[in-house]
Motif scaffolding. Sequence first.
Motif, PDB file in Angstrom:
ATOM      1  N   LYS A 120      70.635   4.143  14.921  1.00 51.15           N
ATOM      2  CA  LYS A 120      69.134   4.773  14.064  1.00 51.15           C
ATOM      3  C   LYS A 120      68.010   4.065  13.591  1.00 51.15           C
ATOM      4  N   SER A 122      64.681   3.260  12.009  1.00 53.05           N
ATOM      5  CA  SER A 122      63.497   3.765  10.731  1.00 53.05           C
ATOM      6  C   SER A 122      62.305   3.123  10.659  1.00 53.05           C
ATOM      7  N   VAL A 138      61.134   8.200  13.017  1.00 52.15           N
ATOM      8  CA  VAL A 138      62.772   7.572  12.900  1.00 52.15           C
ATOM      9  C   VAL A 138      62.722   7.665  14.692  1.00 52.15           C
ATOM     10  N   THR A 140      66.284   7.648  17.514  1.00 54.18           N
ATOM     11  CA  THR A 140      68.063   7.207  17.760  1.00 54.18           C
ATOM     12  C   THR A 140      67.910   6.938  18.949  1.00 54.18           C
ATOM     13  N   ASP A 143      74.209   5.615  21.673  1.00 64.38           N
ATOM     14  CA  ASP A 143      75.634   5.606  20.555  1.00 64.38           C
ATOM     15  C   ASP A 143      76.194   4.144  20.801  1.00 64.38           C
TER      16      ASP A 143
END
Length: 189
Positions: A120, A122, A138, A140, A143
């Motif tokens: 993530k 930010s 933000v 993503t 994984d």
Amino acid sequence: NVYAVSLSNGRELWSYPTGGVVAGRPLLLNNMVIAGSFDKKLYALDVSDGRLLWTFEADNWFWAGATTNGQTIFAPNMDGNIYALDLEGDLEWTHNVGSSIVSSPVLVPRGLVVVNKLGKLSVLDTSSNVDSQRELFVLTLGDAEVKAPLFAEGESVYVGSQDSTVRRVELKGGPVVLWCRHTKDGRCN
């Protein structure tokens, strides 16, 4: 320990014992060496003699190195928080990014870029005094775990992850992945 050595001959100038491993790159700032340790403390040492100036204690390890804008020290922690400290080690603010931080953050014109271990990203407003308004953007990144230090150039941040992928994230106008490169097969998710 934190060690200071002569660049010309490698001779030890001083050392300071911490209560744990020092994994992150120390930060040099205003005649101080700022180093985090696995003993949950951030240390400020006098650059000339290694004398302890101050410590700050958190809830978990300081794995990644801190960064600064010259007035504030931004120290990432395994507890998921970025701690913003003044030059005397007093807490100005803290912001939680949701999971452990093992990647050193970077400053860009928009603010402080932090990527947590789970990917993530930010962008934090370092001037805001209101925590609910601190997180500007933000994104993503997938994984893969992010452990490598971030690198910034202008409004772009380069993020390497444990899945052998490097991404260029453009922050101008909001974060977007401009490109990614998988180092094994060239494909990105």
